[in-house]
Scaffold this motif. Structure first.
Motif, PDB file in Angstrom:
ATOM      1  N   THR A 116       0.743  -1.199   0.055  1.00 28.63           N
ATOM      2  CA  THR A 116      -0.006  -0.024   0.060  1.00 28.63           C
ATOM      3  C   THR A 116       0.984   1.129   0.020  1.00 28.63           C
ATOM      4  O   THR A 116       2.084   1.383   0.598  1.00 28.63           O
ATOM      5  N   PHE A 117       0.509   2.326  -0.648  1.00 26.63           N
ATOM      6  CA  PHE A 117       1.423   3.485  -0.857  1.00 26.63           C
ATOM      7  C   PHE A 117       0.369   4.919  -0.432  1.00 26.63           C
ATOM      8  O   PHE A 117      -0.741   4.901  -0.713  1.00 26.63           O
ATOM      9  N   THR A 118       1.209   5.788   0.156  1.00 22.64           N
ATOM     10  CA  THR A 118       0.557   6.902   0.421  1.00 22.64           C
ATOM     11  C   THR A 118       1.172   8.069  -0.208  1.00 22.64           C
ATOM     12  O   THR A 118       0.749   9.357  -0.380  1.00 22.64           O
ATOM     13  N   GLY A 119       2.366   7.800  -1.052  1.00 22.82           N
ATOM     14  CA  GLY A 119       3.094   8.868  -2.104  1.00 22.82           C
ATOM     15  C   GLY A 119       4.033   9.547  -1.167  1.00 22.82           C
ATOM     16  O   GLY A 119       4.603  10.565  -1.637  1.00 22.82           O
ATOM     17  N   ALA A 120       4.323   9.221   0.215  1.00 20.05           N
ATOM     18  CA  ALA A 120       5.203   9.948   0.811  1.00 20.05           C
ATOM     19  C   ALA A 120       6.575   9.256   0.799  1.00 20.05           C
ATOM     20  O   ALA A 120       6.914   7.957   0.401  1.00 20.05           O
ATOM     21  N   ASP A 121       7.677   9.966   1.072  1.00 15.61           N
ATOM     22  CA  ASP A 121       9.087   9.263   1.133  1.00 15.61           C
ATOM     23  C   ASP A 121       9.233   8.165   1.783  1.00 15.61           C
ATOM     24  O   ASP A 121       9.918   7.484   1.358  1.00 15.61           O
ATOM     25  N   ALA A 166      -8.015  -9.361  -6.621  1.00 13.73           N
ATOM     26  CA  ALA A 166      -9.165  -9.264  -5.507  1.00 13.73           C
ATOM     27  C   ALA A 166      -8.710  -9.957  -4.084  1.00 13.73           C
ATOM     28  O   ALA A 166      -9.092  -9.393  -2.977  1.00 13.73           O
ATOM     29  N   ALA A 167      -7.827 -10.834  -4.029  1.00 16.41           N
ATOM     30  CA  ALA A 167      -7.094 -11.307  -2.672  1.00 16.41           C
ATOM     31  C   ALA A 167      -6.449 -10.134  -2.039  1.00 16.41           C
ATOM     32  O   ALA A 167      -6.645  -9.968  -1.051  1.00 16.41           O
ATOM     33  N   LEU A 168      -5.637  -9.304  -2.813  1.00 14.01           N
ATOM     34  CA  LEU A 168      -4.945  -8.262  -2.156  1.00 14.01           C
ATOM     35  C   LEU A 168      -5.794  -7.076  -1.427  1.00 14.01           C
ATOM     36  O   LEU A 168      -5.637  -6.609  -0.485  1.00 14.01           O
ATOM     37  N   ALA A 169      -6.776  -6.740  -2.516  1.00 16.84           N
ATOM     38  CA  ALA A 169      -7.705  -5.730  -1.970  1.00 16.84           C
ATOM     39  C   ALA A 169      -8.522  -6.381  -0.798  1.00 16.84           C
ATOM     40  O   ALA A 169      -8.988  -5.541   0.189  1.00 16.84           O
ATOM     41  N   HIS A 170      -8.886  -7.636  -0.951  1.00 19.75           N
ATOM     42  CA  HIS A 170     -10.035  -8.156   0.203  1.00 19.75           C
ATOM     43  C   HIS A 170      -9.087  -8.055   1.429  1.00 19.75           C
ATOM     44  O   HIS A 170      -9.557  -7.863   2.638  1.00 19.75           O
ATOM     45  N   GLY A 171      -7.817  -8.387   1.512  1.00 24.20           N
ATOM     46  CA  GLY A 171      -7.021  -8.346   2.591  1.00 24.20           C
ATOM     47  C   GLY A 171      -6.773  -7.097   3.055  1.00 24.20           C
ATOM     48  O   GLY A 171      -6.733  -6.622   4.280  1.00 24.20           O
ATOM     49  N   ASN A 173      -7.442  -3.513   1.711  1.00 28.63           N
ATOM     50  CA  ASN A 173      -8.438  -2.395   1.794  1.00 28.63           C
ATOM     51  C   ASN A 173      -9.395  -2.854   2.838  1.00 28.63           C
ATOM     52  O   ASN A 173      -9.851  -1.853   3.360  1.00 28.63           O
ATOM     53  N   HIS A 174      -9.835  -4.158   3.004  1.00 33.85           N
ATOM     54  CA  HIS A 174     -11.074  -4.374   3.758  1.00 33.85           C
ATOM     55  C   HIS A 174     -10.214  -4.382   5.200  1.00 33.85           C
ATOM     56  O   HIS A 174     -11.241  -4.144   6.143  1.00 33.85           O
ATOM     57  N   LEU A 175      -9.424  -4.538   5.283  1.00 31.94           N
ATOM     58  CA  LEU A 175      -8.631  -4.653   6.581  1.00 31.94           C
ATOM     59  C   LEU A 175      -8.577  -3.374   7.316  1.00 31.94           C
ATOM     60  O   LEU A 175      -8.956  -3.107   8.586  1.00 31.94           O
ATOM     61  N   VAL A 176      -8.560  -2.376   6.574  1.00 29.23           N
ATOM     62  CA  VAL A 176      -8.541  -0.753   6.896  1.00 29.23           C
ATOM     63  C   VAL A 176      -9.812  -0.604   7.368  1.00 29.23           C
ATOM     64  O   VAL A 176     -10.143   0.326   8.377  1.00 29.23           O
ATOM     65  N   THR A 177     -10.914  -0.941   6.502  1.00 29.07           N
ATOM     66  CA  THR A 177     -12.250  -0.495   6.895  1.00 29.07           C
ATOM     67  C   THR A 177     -12.631  -1.508   8.228  1.00 29.07           C
ATOM     68  O   THR A 177     -13.260  -0.928   8.985  1.00 29.07           O
ATOM     69  N   LEU A 178     -12.205  -2.666   8.355  1.00 29.75           N
ATOM     70  CA  LEU A 178     -12.370  -3.302   9.515  1.00 29.75           C
ATOM     71  C   LEU A 178     -12.050  -2.866  10.553  1.00 29.75           C
ATOM     72  O   LEU A 178     -12.733  -2.555  11.748  1.00 29.75           O
ATOM     73  N   VAL A 179     -10.793  -2.314  10.697  1.00 26.32           N
ATOM     74  CA  VAL A 179      -9.994  -1.680  11.786  1.00 26.32           C
ATOM     75  C   VAL A 179     -10.913  -0.335  12.160  1.00 26.32           C
ATOM     76  O   VAL A 179     -11.039  -0.136  13.229  1.00 26.32           O
ATOM     77  N   ASN A 180     -11.306   0.396  11.330  1.00 34.09           N
ATOM     78  CA  ASN A 180     -11.822   1.743  11.311  1.00 34.09           C
ATOM     79  C   ASN A 180     -13.211   1.533  11.970  1.00 34.09           C
ATOM     80  O   ASN A 180     -13.879   2.263  12.909  1.00 34.09           O
ATOM     81  N   GLU A 181     -13.783   0.347  11.633  1.00 36.89           N
ATOM     82  CA  GLU A 181     -15.447  -0.033  12.078  1.00 36.89           C
ATOM     83  C   GLU A 181     -15.059  -0.552  13.750  1.00 36.89           C
ATOM     84  O   GLU A 181     -15.840  -0.025  14.481  1.00 36.89           O
ATOM     85  N   LEU A 210      -1.038 -15.124  10.080  1.00 32.34           N
ATOM     86  CA  LEU A 210      -0.135 -15.254   9.149  1.00 32.34           C
ATOM     87  C   LEU A 210       0.584 -16.483   9.395  1.00 32.34           C
ATOM     88  O   LEU A 210       1.109 -17.318   8.492  1.00 32.34           O
ATOM     89  N   ARG A 211       0.813 -16.935  10.423  1.00 34.62           N
ATOM     90  CA  ARG A 211       1.810 -17.939  10.770  1.00 34.62           C
ATOM     91  C   ARG A 211       0.910 -19.344  11.070  1.00 34.62           C
ATOM     92  O   ARG A 211       1.362 -20.257  10.928  1.00 34.62           O
ATOM     93  N   MET A 212      -0.452 -19.090  11.478  1.00 36.67           N
ATOM     94  CA  MET A 212      -1.004 -20.063  11.951  1.00 36.67           C
ATOM     95  C   MET A 212      -2.482 -20.530  11.050  1.00 36.67           C
ATOM     96  O   MET A 212      -3.138 -21.453  11.199  1.00 36.67           O
ATOM     97  N   GLY A 213      -2.622 -19.604  10.316  1.00 37.24           N
ATOM     98  CA  GLY A 213      -4.047 -19.806   9.368  1.00 37.24           C
ATOM     99  C   GLY A 213      -5.133 -19.712  10.339  1.00 37.24           C
ATOM    100  O   GLY A 213      -5.260 -19.113  11.267  1.00 37.24           O
ATOM    101  N   ASP A 214      -6.157 -20.576  10.083  1.00 35.39           N
ATOM    102  CA  ASP A 214      -7.392 -20.836  10.801  1.00 35.39           C
ATOM    103  C   ASP A 214      -7.084 -21.123  12.315  1.00 35.39           C
ATOM    104  O   ASP A 214      -7.958 -20.923  13.125  1.00 35.39           O
TER     105      ASP A 214
END
Length: 282
Positions: A116-121, A166-171, A173-181, A210-214
């Motif tokens: 993910t990019f913000t455009g910052a240095d 789709a996998a990257l966006a799901h992980g 982009n939706h993570l950002v939404t989930l955290v903010n929710e 990431l290490r243990m899955g489900d």
């Protein structure tokens, strides 16, 4: 290499700066908005700001197209109409969803950074070690280019690029939404600094997942605690309820499939979720 960048947005300007740092020369960039021009001036100070077709003509070795997914085909078509897409340079785009077909018959490459990019240095510091979703006929050249950017190629078949993206966006982009929710619901509970509460919990949950899955699943859904989940649903702010329901149901499915939750222990929980879903759609 002599490089041109069409699209000095959050991604294009940062990748151009990374190419410069690797010893290549970004000689020209197309930047339309005020924000893009400011970003290009900061990250690509030696690049001439030119129209896209002139950038393409100046890029004798590599032309990087870093434009939004839905704009890419139109940009390629526009450059082709002007005759700017000559046979010399490699034309690489940074779209995750598109492969080579969108580029037509040029010497092309799909080169998508899984970041993910913000455009910052500071984005430059995140590039080393990341994966790049690559679709390219010349794998040797692609491997060298990704290595120059500090990354590792992940070879994606042309037909698989929409699913990969789709996998990257799901992980991500939706993570950002989930955290903010979650932060919003904590505020509704009277927590003044949701970030302080969530940071250690979510950091541990992400690491475990990431290490243990489900096997990393914890909480009332994975235990089949229908009463607790029912209380959540009764008091959850209305705007957060649909997302909670969808994720709780999917969590239950995964818990059952992975053996974390026995089907006979899930009956009451699934009933609570089903009744809530019916109620929310009424």
């Amino acid at each position: 290499m002599t490089v041109g960048v069409v699209g000095a947005g959050r991604v294009g300007a940062v990748l151009g700066a990374a190419l410069n740092a690797a010893g290549h020369r970004v000689v020209a960039a197309a930047a339309v908005s005020a924000a893009s021009r400011e970003r290009a001036a900061r990250l690509l100070p030696d690049a001439a700001i030119l129209p896209a077709d002139e950038v393409a003509r100046a890029a004798t070795d590599l032309l990087l197209l870093a434009v939004p997914d839905d704009m890419l085909a139109g940009v390629v078509a526009g450059l082709d109409r002007t005759g700017a897409l000559h046979r010399g340079p490699v034309v690489a785009h940074t779209s995750g969803a598109h492969g080579l077909a969108v580029l037509g018959d040029v010497n092309g490459m799909a080169l998508h950074p899984a970041m993910t990019f913000t455009g910052a240095d500071t984005d430059l510091d995140r590039l080393p070690g990341i994966a790049w979703g690559v679709t390219a006929p010349d794998r040797a050249f692609a491997t060298r280019l990704v290595a120059d950017l500090g990354g590792v190629p992940e070879w994606i078949a042309e037909e698989s690029r929409p699913v990969y993206h789709a996998a990257l966006a799901h992980g991500a982009n939706h993570l950002v939404t989930l955290v903010n929710e979650a932060a919003d619901v904590l505020r509704a509970a009277g927590v003044g600094e949701p970030g302080r509460v969530l940071a250690p919990l979510l950091t541990a949950a992400l690491d475990n997942a990431l290490r243990m899955g489900d096997a990393a699943l914890t909480g009332p859904v994975s235990r089949g605690d229908a009463g607790t989940v029912g209380k959540h649903l009764d008091r959850m702010p209305a705007e957060a309820l649909p997302a909670y329901l969808a994720m709780a149901r999917r969590t239950a499915d995964r818990a059952i499939a992975s053996g974390r939750l026995r089907p006979q222990d899930a009956t009451a929980l699934l009933d609570v979720l089903s009744r809530a879903a019916v109620g929310s759609n009424a």
